[in-house]
Design a protein around this motif. Structure first.
Motif, mmCIF file in Angstrom:
data_model
loop_
_atom_site.group_PDB
_atom_site.id
_atom_site.type_symbol
_atom_site.label_atom_id
_atom_site.label_comp_id
_atom_site.label_asym_id
_atom_site.label_seq_id
_atom_site.Cartn_x
_atom_site.Cartn_y
_atom_site.Cartn_z
ATOM 1 N N ILE A 154 -3.816 -1.600 -9.962
ATOM 2 C CA ILE A 154 -4.649 -1.274 -8.485
ATOM 3 C C ILE A 154 -3.987 -0.019 -7.917
ATOM 4 N N ASP A 155 -5.258 0.570 -7.012
ATOM 5 C CA ASP A 155 -4.951 1.803 -6.776
ATOM 6 C C ASP A 155 -3.642 1.914 -5.826
ATOM 7 N N ALA A 204 0.932 -1.256 -0.104
ATOM 8 C CA ALA A 204 0.087 -0.009 0.044
ATOM 9 C C ALA A 204 0.919 1.278 -0.194
ATOM 10 N N ARG A 256 -14.591 -0.075 -4.263
ATOM 11 C CA ARG A 256 -14.724 1.075 -3.551
ATOM 12 C C ARG A 256 -16.001 1.848 -3.816
ATOM 13 N N GLN A 307 -7.726 2.964 2.617
ATOM 14 C CA GLN A 307 -8.690 2.101 2.393
ATOM 15 C C GLN A 307 -8.334 0.715 2.876
ATOM 16 N N TYR A 328 -10.563 -10.075 -3.826
ATOM 17 C CA TYR A 328 -9.945 -9.080 -3.046
ATOM 18 C C TYR A 328 -10.630 -9.247 -1.688
ATOM 19 N N THR A 353 -4.347 0.556 -2.233
ATOM 20 C CA THR A 353 -4.583 -0.865 -2.391
ATOM 21 C C THR A 353 -3.416 -1.646 -2.318
ATOM 22 N N ALA A 404 -11.781 -6.791 1.582
ATOM 23 C CA ALA A 404 -12.160 -5.554 2.088
ATOM 24 C C ALA A 404 -12.781 -5.574 3.346
ATOM 25 N N ASP A 451 -11.725 4.843 3.802
ATOM 26 C CA ASP A 451 -11.642 5.043 2.306
ATOM 27 C C ASP A 451 -11.959 6.770 2.329
ATOM 28 N N LEU A 468 -8.094 -2.532 1.849
ATOM 29 C CA LEU A 468 -8.576 -3.089 0.511
ATOM 30 C C LEU A 468 -7.234 -4.139 0.217
ATOM 31 N N HIS A 469 -7.564 -5.357 -0.188
ATOM 32 C CA HIS A 469 -6.283 -5.943 -0.309
ATOM 33 C C HIS A 469 -6.474 -7.062 -1.653
ATOM 34 N N HIS A 507 -11.624 2.205 -9.406
ATOM 35 C CA HIS A 507 -12.153 2.422 -8.209
ATOM 36 C C HIS A 507 -13.462 1.642 -7.925
#
Length: 345
Positions: free
Chosen positions: A156-157, A114, A259, A303, A189, A160, A191, A272, A305-306, A256
């Motif tokens: 990915i973001d 991240a 999200r 956020q 993912y 994330t 979350a 987030d 998220l993985h 996204h």
């Protein structure tokens, strides 16, 4: 509202966009679809990319958004604006350590931390995954219309964490790109979201597109009048009264997506900030509880998220490969804190 006022509002709305192209149509211009017109005049773009840009509001005609089937006329002003300023596509190689999970002659799978941006873009020209890749690997292929992003098939973001597959050869690039296009790649993912979804599992099939108010945000268009087709399958893995651990499987790969879809469902991702998950959304407003939540935000300052697992057919061997990853430390720690809180309150 007057025409001048409308244009003024449009300009305010597009403050975060940078003009890349400005085209004035000829006084004798024949009627022709805007997507075909731009495809013939812009370098290295496909019709799909032009149409996507039009749908996302990046193309204006005389200051107004249009549809891909709009036909241009004589003496019109067409502007193409993007969220980042024009820049050359040279990438500076940087000696940044990569967490490589798997590698062969055709591809590699990396576990991204991240905080690392995947590719150079506005405000993040260095320190990205692509800067690291170009240092460690020479002559990585680049997908068509994806200049400056060697090796990338998906992304990915920034905040994330998790798994990404990188192409090392043209064979891998085309083979993996086709699987993403066909939605046959398996992407799971994890979350942490606010609240407990009513249904233990379900599918969110709602169009997503850039917000008409803030183009940095993706929003849901349930009527299907804007945005692009997006599908997320979810399953609740653990209910913790105030928050829930959920598994999400992507069928499409919009910006996204998880999200925005979870916010649409009424369960924004924990911490987030972009989608409202960085404040207390479930539970009491008592100072002790609020203090506990603030401590949780400090544990996972992003956020929750993985990108946990990734499955695909190897483009060369044709064998199905699957990779799984552990939840990162901050994610595990915040889950333990919530577990403990629920058991003792």
């Amino acid at each position: 509202m007057s025409k001048e006022k409308e244009l003024e509002l449009l300009e305010e709305e597009n403050e975060s966009l940078f003009e890349h192209y400005r085209i004035e149509t000829d006084p004798k211009q024949t009627l022709v679809r805007i997507d075909k017109f731009l495809m013939d005049r812009l370098p290295n773009v496909s019709r799909n990319k032009v149409q996507a840009g039009i749908k996302d509001g990046f193309v204006l005609v005389d200051g107004e958004e249009i549809k891909p089937n709009y036909k241009i006329r004589p003496n019109q002003l067409i502007t193409v604006s993007l969220p980042e300023p024009p820049r050359d596509t040279d990438v500076v190689p940087e000696n940044i350590l990569l967490n490589i999970v798997y590698e062969d002659e055709h591809l590699l799978v990396v576990n991204k931390d991240a905080g690392m941006v995947v590719h150079p873009a506005y405000n993040n020209w260095t320190g990205t995954l692509v800067n690291a890749l170009t240092f460690h690997f020479q002559n990585l292929p680049t997908m068509e219309n994806n200049e400056g992003r060697p090796g990338l098939v998906h992304r990915i973001d920034k905040d994330t964490s998790g798994l990404l597959v990188i192409a090392k050869t043209d064979l891998a690039m085309s083979g993996l790109a086709k699987q993403f296009l066909d939605h046959s790649i398996e992407r799971t993912y994890y979350a942490l979201v606010w609240g407990e979804p009513k249904e233990e599992e379900g599918t969110i099939n709602v169009n997503l597109g850039r917000s008409l108010k803030d183009r940095r945000v993706t929003t849901a268009f349930p009527e299907g009048d804007f945005g692009r087709h997006a599908i997320t399958h979810y399953k609740v893995l653990k209910n913790l009264r105030y928050v829930s651990l959920i598994q999400c499987n992507l069928e499409t790969g919009r910006t996204h997506q998880i999200r925005a879809h979870m916010k649409y469902l009424g369960h924004p991702l924990f911490n987030d900030g972009t989608y409202g998950g960085n404040k207390v959304l479930k539970g009491t407003q008592f100072s002790k509880y609020k203090s506990f939540v603030d401590n949780c935000f400090k544990v996972i300052p992003r956020q929750a998220l993985h990108a946990k697992s990734l499955g695909f057919v190897h483009p060369a061997t044709k064998k199905f490969m699957q990779f799984d990853s552990e939840l990162p430390k901050d994610f595990v720690e915040v889950m333990e804190k919530w577990d403990n809180y629920v058991q003792h309150h």
